[in-house]
Scaffold this motif. Structure first.
Motif, PDB file in Angstrom:
ATOM      1  N   LYS A  85      11.068   4.833   0.286  1.00  0.00           N
ATOM      2  CA  LYS A  85      10.239   5.929   0.797  1.00  0.00           C
ATOM      3  C   LYS A  85       9.191   6.274  -0.263  1.00  0.00           C
ATOM      4  N   GLY A  86       7.968   6.529   0.189  1.00  0.00           N
ATOM      5  CA  GLY A  86       6.895   6.868  -0.742  1.00  0.00           C
ATOM      6  C   GLY A  86       5.690   7.381   0.026  1.00  0.00           C
ATOM      7  N   ARG A  87       4.515   7.329  -0.609  1.00  0.00           N
ATOM      8  CA  ARG A  87       3.302   7.814   0.041  1.00  0.00           C
ATOM      9  C   ARG A  87       2.395   6.646   0.410  1.00  0.00           C
ATOM     10  N   ASP A  88       1.996   6.605   1.680  1.00  0.00           N
ATOM     11  CA  ASP A  88       1.102   5.570   2.160  1.00  0.00           C
ATOM     12  C   ASP A  88      -0.281   5.785   1.542  1.00  0.00           C
ATOM     13  N   LEU A  89      -0.799   4.753   0.854  1.00  0.00           N
ATOM     14  CA  LEU A  89      -2.093   4.894   0.183  1.00  0.00           C
ATOM     15  C   LEU A  89      -3.280   4.824   1.142  1.00  0.00           C
ATOM     16  N   ASN A  97       0.822  -1.227   0.000  1.00  0.00           N
ATOM     17  CA  ASN A  97       0.000   0.000   0.000  1.00  0.00           C
ATOM     18  C   ASN A  97       0.850   1.268   0.000  1.00  0.00           C
ATOM     19  N   LEU A  98       1.954   1.205  -0.733  1.00  0.00           N
ATOM     20  CA  LEU A  98       2.858   2.361  -0.789  1.00  0.00           C
ATOM     21  C   LEU A  98       3.015   2.780  -2.248  1.00  0.00           C
ATOM     22  N   LEU A  99       2.886   4.069  -2.499  1.00  0.00           N
ATOM     23  CA  LEU A  99       3.047   4.568  -3.863  1.00  0.00           C
ATOM     24  C   LEU A  99       4.431   5.169  -4.011  1.00  0.00           C
ATOM     25  N   ILE A 100       5.231   4.610  -4.935  1.00  0.00           N
ATOM     26  CA  ILE A 100       6.577   5.144  -5.185  1.00  0.00           C
ATOM     27  C   ILE A 100       6.638   5.706  -6.605  1.00  0.00           C
ATOM     28  N   GLY A 101       7.581   6.599  -6.848  1.00  0.00           N
ATOM     29  CA  GLY A 101       7.731   7.211  -8.170  1.00  0.00           C
ATOM     30  C   GLY A 101       8.558   6.357  -9.105  1.00  0.00           C
ATOM     31  N   ASP A 102       8.514   6.695 -10.396  1.00  0.00           N
ATOM     32  CA  ASP A 102       9.282   5.947 -11.404  1.00  0.00           C
ATOM     33  C   ASP A 102      10.783   6.020 -11.143  1.00  0.00           C
ATOM     34  N   ALA A 103      11.253   7.187 -10.678  1.00  0.00           N
ATOM     35  CA  ALA A 103      12.697   7.361 -10.428  1.00  0.00           C
ATOM     36  C   ALA A 103      13.162   6.409  -9.323  1.00  0.00           C
TER      37      ALA A 103
END
Length: 347
Positions: free
Chosen positions: A239-243, A207-213
């Motif tokens: 590191k990313g955004r918790d959905l 449930n974590l959104l990470i970027g392409d980079a």
């Protein structure tokens, strides 16, 4: 007219361009590779007027971090031009960067490589983009042929050899003999699909959104084709955004998870190799048993991919000496060396 065109060509440096989905490499005659930058253009819109803000490395740093007025665009998708105007601007920028301002009136001859699965419309789009960018003459070369020449494979001899070029947008699988492609297939799976697979795996399981980079960094540093022997491998902090809560979050995964995420795109590449082997003439197949398969392109750097392909096909598999620059070097050699001149074509 011919006198004028010769005057413009005088002293111009002929170029070979590996116009890749992820990176563009420029090879200049008698100099080698002089430019290697990401195929990214940042466009800024001010009062409804669009202008190029940055190209290459500078534009790549902006990806995923731009305000509303700036858009970082990749003009190539799946190995072909998706946005011709922006691709033209990018080619112009790279030609100017290599030639410098003082050579503004010099019109070089340009050789560009294209994926083997390109349609005549796509080939014409690439040719037009280079012509509009200031090329006096444009020749095209098929990507697997360029990769094979760059990897020092015997493409001019009556010997069958197989190359698998894993690029950002496509994987080119080809059997070559006597300056031609005996069989070729283009699988629309490459480095980009691997990045997408990592993004969706992390989203699905954590449930974590990470970027392409971030996904690209994981692929480069920890990408592996088979699950490590200990079933875990190295651990990776993400590191990313918790959905669920919508706040930034940090998690830990391991290499076995990365191998699991990459299993689908790698499976598609293996399937492409199998199809090519099934469609290869028996005499050429006999040569491939001796010569083996050569891997080129950035995807060849995925750890233990050669080992995985060896197990799946039962054939010897090796990675080219410098897989990232094989296509650019091969394109340059085809331009310089009369032996390879027969492989060039016009759109």
């Amino acid at each position: 007219m011919s006198f004028l065109s010769n005057l413009f060509k005088f002293g111009s440096q002929n170029m070979a361009i590996d116009l890749g989905t992820a990176n563009t490499l420029v090879y200049v005659q008698d100099q080698g590779i002089v430019l290697n930058e990401p195929s990214v253009v940042a466009i800024e819109t001010i009062n409804g007027i669009k202008r190029v803000k940055a190209v290459g490395d500078d534009a790549k740093m902006m990806m995923g971090k731009t305000p509303d007025s700036i858009e970082a665009i990749r003009p190539l998708r799946d190995g072909v031009i998706a946005d011709i105007e922006i691709a033209e601007e990018m080619i112009k920028h790279f030609i100017r960067k290599v030639h410098g301002k003082r050579n503004l009136f010099r019109y070089p001859e340009i050789v560009i490589c294209v994926p083997s699965g390109s349609t005549s419309v796509e080939k014409r789009a690439i040719r037009d983009a280079a012509s509009n960018a200031g090329a006096s003459e444009v020749h095209l070369i098929l990507e697997p042929m360029a990769a094979a020449i760059g990897a020092d494979m015997p493409v001019t001899e009556p010997v069958g050899s197989m190359v698998v070029d894993i690029g950002g947008g496509t994987t080119e699988v080809a059997v070559l003999s006597l300056r031609g492609l005996a069989y070729t297939t283009s699988v629309r799976t490459g480095g980009d699909k691997m990045d997408e697979a990592i993004v969706s795996y992390v989203r699905r399981h954590h449930n974590l959104l990470i970027g392409d980079a971030t996904a690209e960094r994981i692929k480069k540093d920890y990408g592996i084709a088979v699950i490590p022997e200990d079933g875990v491998g190295e651990t990776i902090t993400l590191k990313g955004r918790d959905l669920v809560n919508g706040v930034p979050k940090e998690i830990t995964i391991n290499q076995a998870h990365v191998a699991e995420a990459l299993s689908e795109p790698i499976g598609a590449i293996v399937e492409g190799v199998r199809i090519a082997l099934e469609n290869t003439a028996p005499e050429l197949a006999a040569d491939i048993v001796d010569q083996g398969i050569v891997l080129t392109g950035g995807g060849a750097l995925i750890r233990r991919l050669d080992e995985h392909l060896r197990e799946e096909t039962g054939l010897p598999v090796s990675v080219a000496e410098d897989p990232l620059t094989c296509v650019a070097i091969g394109t340059g050699r085809a331009m310089e060396d009369p032996i390879y001149r027969g492989v060039l074509m016009t759109a």
